[in-house]
Design a protein around this motif. Structure first.
Motif, mmCIF file in Angstrom:
data_model
loop_
_atom_site.group_PDB
_atom_site.id
_atom_site.type_symbol
_atom_site.label_atom_id
_atom_site.label_comp_id
_atom_site.label_asym_id
_atom_site.label_seq_id
_atom_site.Cartn_x
_atom_site.Cartn_y
_atom_site.Cartn_z
ATOM 1 N N THR A 10 0.826 -1.211 0.000
ATOM 2 C CA THR A 10 0.000 0.000 0.000
ATOM 3 C C THR A 10 0.862 1.264 0.000
ATOM 4 O O THR A 10 0.462 2.297 -0.537
ATOM 5 C CB THR A 10 -0.949 0.016 1.210
ATOM 6 O OG1 THR A 10 -0.180 -0.049 2.422
ATOM 7 C CG2 THR A 10 -1.903 -1.166 1.173
ATOM 8 N N ILE A 13 1.839 1.585 -3.839
ATOM 9 C CA ILE A 13 0.895 1.290 -4.909
ATOM 10 C C ILE A 13 0.594 2.510 -5.772
ATOM 11 O O ILE A 13 0.361 2.384 -6.979
ATOM 12 C CB ILE A 13 -0.421 0.696 -4.329
ATOM 13 C CG1 ILE A 13 -1.329 0.198 -5.447
ATOM 14 C CG2 ILE A 13 -1.130 1.705 -3.464
ATOM 15 C CD1 ILE A 13 -0.822 -0.998 -6.184
ATOM 16 N N ASN A 14 0.652 3.704 -5.211
ATOM 17 C CA ASN A 14 0.334 4.890 -6.009
ATOM 18 C C ASN A 14 1.406 5.204 -7.044
ATOM 19 O O ASN A 14 1.180 5.978 -7.967
ATOM 20 C CB ASN A 14 0.111 6.098 -5.101
ATOM 21 C CG ASN A 14 -1.206 6.007 -4.350
ATOM 22 O OD1 ASN A 14 -2.146 5.365 -4.807
ATOM 23 N ND2 ASN A 14 -1.271 6.634 -3.188
ATOM 24 N N TRP A 54 -4.000 -3.801 -6.777
ATOM 25 C CA TRP A 54 -4.737 -2.887 -7.665
ATOM 26 C C TRP A 54 -6.135 -3.428 -7.938
ATOM 27 O O TRP A 54 -7.136 -2.707 -7.812
ATOM 28 C CB TRP A 54 -3.932 -2.743 -8.956
ATOM 29 C CG TRP A 54 -4.323 -1.614 -9.865
ATOM 30 C CD1 TRP A 54 -4.704 -0.354 -9.511
ATOM 31 C CD2 TRP A 54 -4.336 -1.653 -11.291
ATOM 32 N NE1 TRP A 54 -4.943 0.400 -10.635
ATOM 33 C CE2 TRP A 54 -4.725 -0.374 -11.738
ATOM 34 C CE3 TRP A 54 -4.028 -2.627 -12.231
ATOM 35 C CZ2 TRP A 54 -4.838 -0.059 -13.098
ATOM 36 C CZ3 TRP A 54 -4.127 -2.305 -13.570
ATOM 37 C CH2 TRP A 54 -4.535 -1.040 -13.999
ATOM 38 N N GLU A 58 -6.799 -1.146 -4.202
ATOM 39 C CA GLU A 58 -5.785 -0.189 -3.772
ATOM 40 C C GLU A 58 -5.271 0.618 -4.963
ATOM 41 O O GLU A 58 -5.375 0.201 -6.107
ATOM 42 C CB GLU A 58 -4.618 -0.920 -3.110
ATOM 43 C CG GLU A 58 -4.989 -1.653 -1.835
ATOM 44 C CD GLU A 58 -5.300 -0.722 -0.683
ATOM 45 O OE1 GLU A 58 -4.782 0.414 -0.673
ATOM 46 O OE2 GLU A 58 -6.062 -1.124 0.220
ATOM 47 N N GLY A 59 -4.671 1.762 -4.657
ATOM 48 C CA GLY A 59 -4.038 2.564 -5.698
ATOM 49 C C GLY A 59 -5.000 3.498 -6.402
ATOM 50 O O GLY A 59 -6.162 3.646 -6.031
#
Length: 480
Positions: A10, A13-14, A54, A58-59
């Motif tokens: 996490t 992830i961005n 993803w 998440e992301g």
């Protein structure tokens, strides 16, 4: 959806971009395919865990409307996600069963009712009633706060908490498609109990037809042989010719450079990465603080492949001082590489390495570790531990795991020999595992008096609920 994703995923992830082309393959399989399993394969660092996270929600989403739609379709059907990490409890099928059951109670309407109907008496639950609608025959909106499975075995746990409740759920009229995600089957296969998660997934024929599993693994024949007839989808081999994910990722992060430098360096990184996103991420982490418009890009060394990137890092930090490697860094990185669970704290590492202050050394290795500044520490990605311990081409920085298990065991014997009752939680949970690895691989006979003393202490601590399932490990040690 409420899913459980490891913190190290996490946290990054961005920054993950690319692999959007994969979504059309996933949605086609999920909506029209006949296979219950979609096996996503890739060598270490290709982004398998990031993709799992993803799809699990998440992301960031994509600005492309088609990609966004495909991603939302998959995310809306995810009931649970489980990430397997070697040397931690996540590879235990009972942990998988408990985690998935708890996620399904939160994400899928009616699952909690089905779980309550099928739970055997020996499983204790704590029920927290939230938004509740009572009828003559059922209660909806029940949230299972905790599950205590007692002595239930590996396969029985999966059957009682996942298989049977899902069958009950669809028998009760639920009809929506459901996606379950299990990441890193290659790590799950390291579990040595009665049956591992890989073997459980070969027994899905009686699951309700709408239930599908997205699983990831390295392209390891020892894993894939269990799924004859299912063609794995390889993230590198099956990448479309027009896809250029790593180039786009590098280009986005090199915004401080002007053209043509920006495109040129992105191209060099993409070629050296050989399809491995992790390579690009590490290379850019190293380069970005030193880049400027005056940087001579041709002087930037970009060794081909992840292993050679690790080699370059160690050469740069330690190549001029071999004594520093053997005295400090080898025991430090080796202990972290074989650490169990959440890892070892800075204080524990200082005792294992026999150095009063490891702040500088840990800061040098920060981008390859999880746990800064004081731990507990683990390697940031299993590929780094593999490079140190298993890579046959790594002759300069190879670490024998047996010697590291011995160092950890010796530290505990030195620290607690005369007062085992003060042993820390890590020792309670994992010391016998380190002793067992040392005993099995080296063939030395353990000091049985010490072992028996520890054994009786651990049984006492187990009765006091200060340890988990240590009896199984003790039996393995005694039979070794």
């Amino acid at each position: 959806m409420n899913t459980v994703v490891p913190q190290n995923i996490t946290a990054n992830i961005n920054n993950f971009t690319g692999r959007a082309w994969l979504l059309s393959n996933l949605t086609t399989w999920f909506e029209k395919g006949s296979e219950r399993l979609f096996i996503l394969a890739g060598v270490p660092g290709t982004g398998k865990s990031m993709i799992s996270a993803w799809v699990a929600g998440e992301g960031t989403t994509s600005p492309d409307s088609a990609v966004k739609t495909q991603l939302e379709i998959l995310q809306s059907k995810v009931g649970a996600a489980h990430f397997c990490i070697a040397a931690s409890g996540t590879t235990d099928p009972r942990n998988l069963a408990k985690s998935m059951a708890e996620q399904l109670t939160q994400n899928i309407k009616g699952f909690s009712d089905a779980l309550l109907k099928t739970l055997p008496e020996q499983i204790q639950i704590v029920v927290k009633q939230t938004v509740c609608t009572a009828t003559d025959s059922s209660v909806t909106g029940v949230y299972i706060e905790s599950l205590n499975m007692g002595a239930l075995g590996d396969e029985a746990s999966f059957n009682r908490l996942v298989r049977e409740p899902l069958k009950q759920l669809y028998n009760d009229g639920y009809s929506e498609p459901l996606l379950l995600i299990i990441d890193s089957l290659d790590e799950a296969a390291t579990y040595t109990g009665d049956i591992n998660i890989v073997q459980l997934l070969t027994k899905l024929d009686d699951f309700p037809e709408p239930v599908r599993f997205l699983v990831t693994t390295r392209p390891d024949p020892r894993i894939l042989k269990n799924f004859q007839g299912i063609q794995p989808f390889d993230l590198v081999k099956n990448e479309p010719p027009e896809a250029n994910d790593i180039w786009l990722y590098a280009y986005k992060r090199l915004a401080q450079l002007e053209e043509p430098q920006r495109s040129h360096l992105a191209n060099r990184i993409s070629q050296s990465a050989t399809g491995i996103f992790l390579y690009a991420s590490l290379a850019l982490n190293d380069l970005e603080p030193r880049l400027s418009k005056n940087t001579n890009l041709e002087n930037i060394d970009l060794p081909k492949g992840l292993a050679r990137l690790y080699q370059k890092f160690l050469n740069r930090e330690l190549g001029k001082d071999e004594d520093y490697w053997y005295d400090i860094f080898k025991p430090l990185l080796g202990a972290i590489a074989v650490a169990q669970g959440n890892g070892l704290t800075r204080k524990q590492l200082e005792g294992i390495v026999k150095k009063d202050d490891l702040e500088r050394e840990l800061r040098i290795c920060a981008q390859y570790l999880i746990g800064m500044p004081d731990g507990p520490f683990r390697v940031f990605h299993k590929s780094f531990a593999d490079f140190l311990i298993e890579d046959e081409d790594n002759t300069d920085y190879h670490i024998a795991p047996t010697s590291m298990h011995r160092r950890i065991a010796t530290y505990y014997q030195r620290q607690y020999r005369d007062h085992w009752e003060k042993i820390d939680d890590y020792g309670i949970r994992y010391l016998l595992l380190h002793l067992l690895e040392f005993d099995k691989q080296v063939g030395n006979k353990l000091n049985r008096l010490d072992l028996y003393g520890i054994r009786h202490l651990f049984y006492h601590l187990q009765a006091a609920n200060r340890t988990s399932d240590i009896g199984r490990v003790v039996d393995l040690v005694c039979e070794a």
